[in-house]
Design a protein around this motif. Structure first.
Motif, short mmCIF file in Angstrom:
data_model
loop_
_atom_site.label_atom_id
_atom_site.label_comp_id
_atom_site.label_asym_id
_atom_site.label_seq_id
_atom_site.Cartn_x
_atom_site.Cartn_y
_atom_site.Cartn_z
N GLU A 13 34.60 27.34 -15.09
CA GLU A 13 34.26 25.92 -15.07
C GLU A 13 34.27 25.37 -13.65
OE1 GLU A 13 36.95 24.10 -17.84
OE2 GLU A 13 35.80 24.78 -19.57
N GLU A 15 33.79 27.09 -10.82
CA GLU A 15 32.65 27.66 -10.10
C GLU A 15 31.34 27.02 -10.53
OE1 GLU A 15 32.40 30.16 -7.49
OE2 GLU A 15 34.35 29.17 -7.40
N LEU A 16 31.17 26.78 -11.83
CA LEU A 16 29.96 26.13 -12.31
C LEU A 16 29.84 24.73 -11.72
CD1 LEU A 16 27.47 26.07 -14.10
CD2 LEU A 16 28.94 25.31 -15.98
N ALA A 17 30.92 23.98 -11.71
CA ALA A 17 30.91 22.63 -11.13
C ALA A 17 30.55 22.69 -9.65
CB ALA A 17 32.25 21.95 -11.34
N ARG A 18 31.10 23.66 -8.94
CA ARG A 18 30.81 23.80 -7.51
C ARG A 18 29.33 24.11 -7.28
NH1 ARG A 18 30.71 27.71 -3.50
NH2 ARG A 18 31.07 29.41 -4.93
N HIS A 19 28.79 25.02 -8.08
CA HIS A 19 27.38 25.39 -7.92
C HIS A 19 26.45 24.24 -8.30
CE1 HIS A 19 27.70 29.58 -6.73
NE2 HIS A 19 28.72 29.67 -7.54
N LEU A 20 26.81 23.51 -9.36
CA LEU A 20 25.98 22.37 -9.75
C LEU A 20 25.98 21.30 -8.68
CD1 LEU A 20 26.85 22.05 -13.54
CD2 LEU A 20 24.68 22.78 -12.53
N GLU A 21 27.12 21.05 -8.07
CA GLU A 21 27.18 20.05 -7.00
C GLU A 21 26.37 20.51 -5.80
OE1 GLU A 21 27.45 16.84 -4.85
OE2 GLU A 21 28.02 16.98 -6.96
N GLN A 23 23.75 22.38 -5.92
CA GLN A 23 22.36 22.22 -6.32
C GLN A 23 21.94 20.75 -6.20
OE1 GLN A 23 21.48 23.36 -10.35
NE2 GLN A 23 19.36 23.80 -9.84
N ARG A 24 22.82 19.85 -6.61
CA ARG A 24 22.52 18.42 -6.48
C ARG A 24 22.36 18.04 -5.00
NH1 ARG A 24 27.09 17.75 -9.93
NH2 ARG A 24 26.36 18.01 -12.05
N ARG A 26 21.36 19.99 -2.59
CA ARG A 26 20.06 20.50 -2.12
C ARG A 26 18.93 19.60 -2.59
NH1 ARG A 26 22.77 25.40 -2.78
NH2 ARG A 26 22.16 25.64 -4.95
#
Length: 78
Positions: A13, A15-21, A23-24, A26
């Motif tokens: 969870e 790591e997913l939050a970190r990657h989504l942020e 992506q946002r 970018r």
């Protein structure tokens, strides 16, 4: 006490939050043009104003930029 599944779920969870942020971040940059990012596209940490001023268009904080440069130089040497 947390078991291995709980620990793995928590890690996933985060790591997913970190990657989504990232992506946002970018996506925000795509609309900003050549301006420096306020936050690192990789880790989401704020990029200091001094770095943004000295390196217009920068997208990464110093630690993440160094990691990316290391990866790039390793790929180029192969």
């Amino acid at each position: 006490m947390a078991d291995a599944c709980d620990i793995a779920t928590d890690y996933t969870e985060r790591e997913l939050a970190r990657h989504l942020e990232a992506q946002r971040a970018r996506a925000r940059l795509a609309t900003a043009g050549e301006h420096s990012a306020m936050e690192c596209v990789d880790c989401g940490e704020p990029i200091p104003k001094a770095r943004r001023t000295a390196l217009p268009g920068c997208q990464r904080c110093v630690p993440c930029a160094e990691i990316e440069e290391s990866r790039s130089s390793l790929s180029a040497s192969r």
